[in-house]
Design a protein around this motif. Structure first.
Motif, mmCIF file in Angstrom:
data_model
loop_
_atom_site.group_PDB
_atom_site.id
_atom_site.type_symbol
_atom_site.label_atom_id
_atom_site.label_comp_id
_atom_site.label_asym_id
_atom_site.label_seq_id
_atom_site.Cartn_x
_atom_site.Cartn_y
_atom_site.Cartn_z
ATOM 1 N N VAL A 1 -40.207 -4.564 -24.513
ATOM 2 C CA VAL A 1 -38.832 -4.969 -24.795
ATOM 3 C C VAL A 1 -38.698 -6.472 -25.016
ATOM 4 C CG1 VAL A 1 -37.769 -2.969 -23.712
ATOM 5 C CG2 VAL A 1 -38.269 -4.979 -22.325
ATOM 6 N N GLY A 2 -39.830 -7.192 -24.948
ATOM 7 C CA GLY A 2 -39.835 -8.620 -25.280
ATOM 8 C C GLY A 2 -38.973 -9.461 -24.384
ATOM 9 N N GLY A 3 -39.225 -9.374 -23.104
ATOM 10 C CA GLY A 3 -38.350 -10.098 -22.207
ATOM 11 C C GLY A 3 -39.060 -10.985 -21.228
ATOM 12 N N GLY A 4 -38.306 -11.935 -20.722
ATOM 13 C CA GLY A 4 -38.764 -12.811 -19.672
ATOM 14 C C GLY A 4 -37.655 -13.772 -19.319
ATOM 15 N N THR A 5 -37.598 -14.165 -18.050
ATOM 16 C CA THR A 5 -36.558 -15.068 -17.604
ATOM 17 C C THR A 5 -36.979 -15.712 -16.298
ATOM 18 O OG1 THR A 5 -34.178 -15.263 -17.215
ATOM 19 C CG2 THR A 5 -35.264 -13.351 -16.269
ATOM 20 N N GLN A 6 -36.276 -16.721 -15.881
ATOM 21 C CA GLN A 6 -36.454 -17.323 -14.567
ATOM 22 C C GLN A 6 -35.556 -16.577 -13.592
ATOM 23 O OE1 GLN A 6 -35.976 -21.594 -14.333
ATOM 24 N NE2 GLN A 6 -35.413 -21.488 -12.179
ATOM 25 N N LEU A 7 -36.108 -16.205 -12.444
ATOM 26 C CA LEU A 7 -35.332 -15.460 -11.458
ATOM 27 C C LEU A 7 -35.532 -16.117 -10.091
ATOM 28 C CD1 LEU A 7 -33.507 -12.962 -11.461
ATOM 29 C CD2 LEU A 7 -35.502 -11.590 -10.926
ATOM 30 N N ASN A 8 -34.513 -16.836 -9.654
ATOM 31 C CA ASN A 8 -34.572 -17.505 -8.362
ATOM 32 C C ASN A 8 -34.455 -16.483 -7.247
ATOM 33 O OD1 ASN A 8 -34.754 -20.062 -9.564
ATOM 34 N ND2 ASN A 8 -32.537 -20.154 -9.796
ATOM 35 N N ARG A 9 -34.753 -16.912 -6.024
ATOM 36 C CA ARG A 9 -34.671 -16.042 -4.854
ATOM 37 C C ARG A 9 -33.308 -15.367 -4.787
ATOM 38 N NH1 ARG A 9 -35.646 -17.729 1.439
ATOM 39 N NH2 ARG A 9 -35.562 -15.607 2.221
ATOM 40 N N GLY A 10 -33.308 -14.035 -4.629
ATOM 41 C CA GLY A 10 -32.070 -13.267 -4.536
ATOM 42 C C GLY A 10 -31.451 -12.921 -5.882
ATOM 43 N N GLY A 11 -32.019 -13.428 -6.971
ATOM 44 C CA GLY A 11 -31.466 -13.178 -8.303
ATOM 45 C C GLY A 11 -31.827 -11.806 -8.842
ATOM 46 N N THR A 12 -31.034 -11.350 -9.805
ATOM 47 C CA THR A 12 -31.230 -10.048 -10.441
ATOM 48 C C THR A 12 -31.193 -10.210 -11.954
ATOM 49 O OG1 THR A 12 -30.214 -8.896 -8.579
ATOM 50 C CG2 THR A 12 -30.282 -7.713 -10.650
ATOM 51 N N TRP A 13 -32.041 -9.463 -12.633
ATOM 52 C CA TRP A 13 -32.107 -9.435 -14.091
ATOM 53 C C TRP A 13 -32.015 -7.975 -14.510
ATOM 54 C CZ3 TRP A 13 -37.223 -9.414 -17.139
ATOM 55 C CH2 TRP A 13 -37.001 -9.638 -18.504
ATOM 56 N N THR A 14 -31.163 -7.651 -15.460
ATOM 57 C CA THR A 14 -31.006 -6.284 -15.951
ATOM 58 C C THR A 14 -31.551 -6.185 -17.366
ATOM 59 O OG1 THR A 14 -29.038 -6.003 -14.589
ATOM 60 C CG2 THR A 14 -29.338 -4.440 -16.380
ATOM 61 N N VAL A 15 -32.375 -5.161 -17.596
ATOM 62 C CA VAL A 15 -32.999 -4.938 -18.899
ATOM 63 C C VAL A 15 -32.708 -3.502 -19.313
ATOM 64 C CG1 VAL A 15 -35.176 -4.868 -20.165
ATOM 65 C CG2 VAL A 15 -34.864 -6.549 -18.347
ATOM 66 N N ASN A 16 -32.210 -3.314 -20.530
ATOM 67 C CA ASN A 16 -32.015 -1.972 -21.087
ATOM 68 C C ASN A 16 -33.216 -1.627 -21.940
ATOM 69 O OD1 ASN A 16 -29.436 -1.384 -19.978
ATOM 70 N ND2 ASN A 16 -28.573 -2.839 -21.420
ATOM 71 N N VAL A 17 -33.836 -0.494 -21.620
ATOM 72 C CA VAL A 17 -35.042 -0.052 -22.316
ATOM 73 C C VAL A 17 -34.689 1.183 -23.127
ATOM 74 C CG1 VAL A 17 -37.400 0.760 -22.027
ATOM 75 C CG2 VAL A 17 -36.488 -0.974 -20.472
ATOM 76 N N PRO A 18 -34.905 1.147 -24.448
ATOM 77 C CA PRO A 18 -34.533 2.278 -25.301
ATOM 78 C C PRO A 18 -35.328 3.547 -24.987
ATOM 79 C CG PRO A 18 -35.128 0.345 -26.616
ATOM 80 C CD PRO A 18 -35.472 0.039 -25.204
ATOM 81 N N ALA A 19 -34.692 4.686 -25.172
ATOM 82 C CA ALA A 19 -35.384 5.966 -25.069
ATOM 83 C C ALA A 19 -36.544 5.960 -26.056
ATOM 84 C CB ALA A 19 -34.423 7.105 -25.385
ATOM 85 N N GLY A 20 -37.627 6.602 -25.691
ATOM 86 C CA GLY A 20 -38.792 6.657 -26.564
ATOM 87 C C GLY A 20 -39.746 5.486 -26.367
ATOM 88 N N THR A 21 -39.469 4.620 -25.391
ATOM 89 C CA THR A 21 -40.364 3.491 -25.125
ATOM 90 C C THR A 21 -41.567 3.984 -24.334
ATOM 91 O OG1 THR A 21 -38.564 1.897 -25.118
ATOM 92 C CG2 THR A 21 -40.581 1.240 -23.992
ATOM 93 N N SER A 22 -42.757 3.754 -24.858
ATOM 94 C CA SER A 22 -43.964 4.152 -24.131
ATOM 95 C C SER A 22 -44.777 2.908 -23.787
ATOM 96 C CB SER A 22 -44.803 5.128 -24.958
ATOM 97 O OG SER A 22 -45.240 4.515 -26.138
ATOM 98 N N SER A 23 -45.593 3.044 -22.781
ATOM 99 C CA SER A 23 -46.487 1.975 -22.329
ATOM 100 C C SER A 23 -45.734 0.698 -21.982
ATOM 101 C CB SER A 23 -47.554 1.691 -23.386
ATOM 102 O OG SER A 23 -48.289 2.854 -23.657
ATOM 103 N N GLY A 24 -44.570 0.841 -21.344
ATOM 104 C CA GLY A 24 -43.800 -0.314 -20.914
ATOM 105 C C GLY A 24 -44.342 -0.889 -19.618
ATOM 106 N N ARG A 25 -44.108 -2.199 -19.429
ATOM 107 C CA ARG A 25 -44.582 -2.886 -18.227
ATOM 108 C C ARG A 25 -43.572 -3.923 -17.778
ATOM 109 N NH1 ARG A 25 -50.876 -4.506 -19.106
ATOM 110 N NH2 ARG A 25 -51.687 -2.437 -18.653
#
Length: 175
Positions: free
Chosen positions: A46-70
């Motif tokens: 899904v081509g993502g990355g961000t800085q996440l400080n202590r206690g922080g949350t990041w939400t990512v939507n992954v499309p149906a049909g996505t294989s071999s995600g990490r």
């Protein structure tokens, strides 16, 4: 030349196909940093990355049909804009990863499919940060160290779990 009934049938099939495609939903990944330090989570394909400080949350939507995600945590990072480097999990110096990270890294792996999704934790490429990984209808996996019994340690392990199709997921670093 198409007859009126064959044109109507073709139109009906096109509408039905479009409706089915539109009904395929995405899975939502909620990624939380419970570590006492900043992590830079990454997600592919899904081509993502961000800085996440202590206690922080990041939400990512992954499309149906996505294989071999990490999803994985990168540590010891320094970025100037979208370029930089990380001590663990680096993905070619990019903030928003399109490549897999470099070992060592603890991986949450997934395939978002039709009626069933599949997910696991892997330490085959090493361990860098503790992780919990769960889907809304499946088994919760927890990996606090490199000897984690819930994780793949080699490709022949049987550690993959099934979940209802297009479920929502939680990844927590330092559970």
């Amino acid at each position: 030349m198409a007859t009126s009934s064959s044109s109507s049938m073709t139109l009906l099939l096109l509408v039905l196909g479009a409706s089915l495609a539109a009904s395929a939903s995405a899975a939502t990944f909620t990624i939380t940093n419970n570590c006492g330090f900043t992590v830079w989570p990454a997600a592919t394909p899904v081509g993502g990355g961000t800085q996440l400080n202590r206690g922080g949350t990041w939400t990512v939507n992954v499309p149906a049909g996505t294989s071999s995600g990490r999803v994985w945590a990168r540590t010891g990072c320094s970025f100037n804009g979208n370029r930089g480097s990380c001590q663990t999990g680096d993905c070619g110096g990019a903030l928003a990863c399109t490549l897999s990270g470099q070992p060592p890294l603890t991986l949450a792996e997934f395939t978002i499919g039709g009626s069933q999704d599949f997910y696991d934790i892997s330490v085959i490429d090493g361990f860098n940060v503790g992780m919990a990984f769960s889907c809304s209808t499946g088994v919760g996996l927890v990996c606090r160290d490199s000897g984690c019994p819930d994780a793949y340690h080699n490709p022949n392990d049987v550690k993959t779990h099934a979940c209802g199709g297009n479920s929502n997921y939680r990844v927590t670093f330092c559970p």
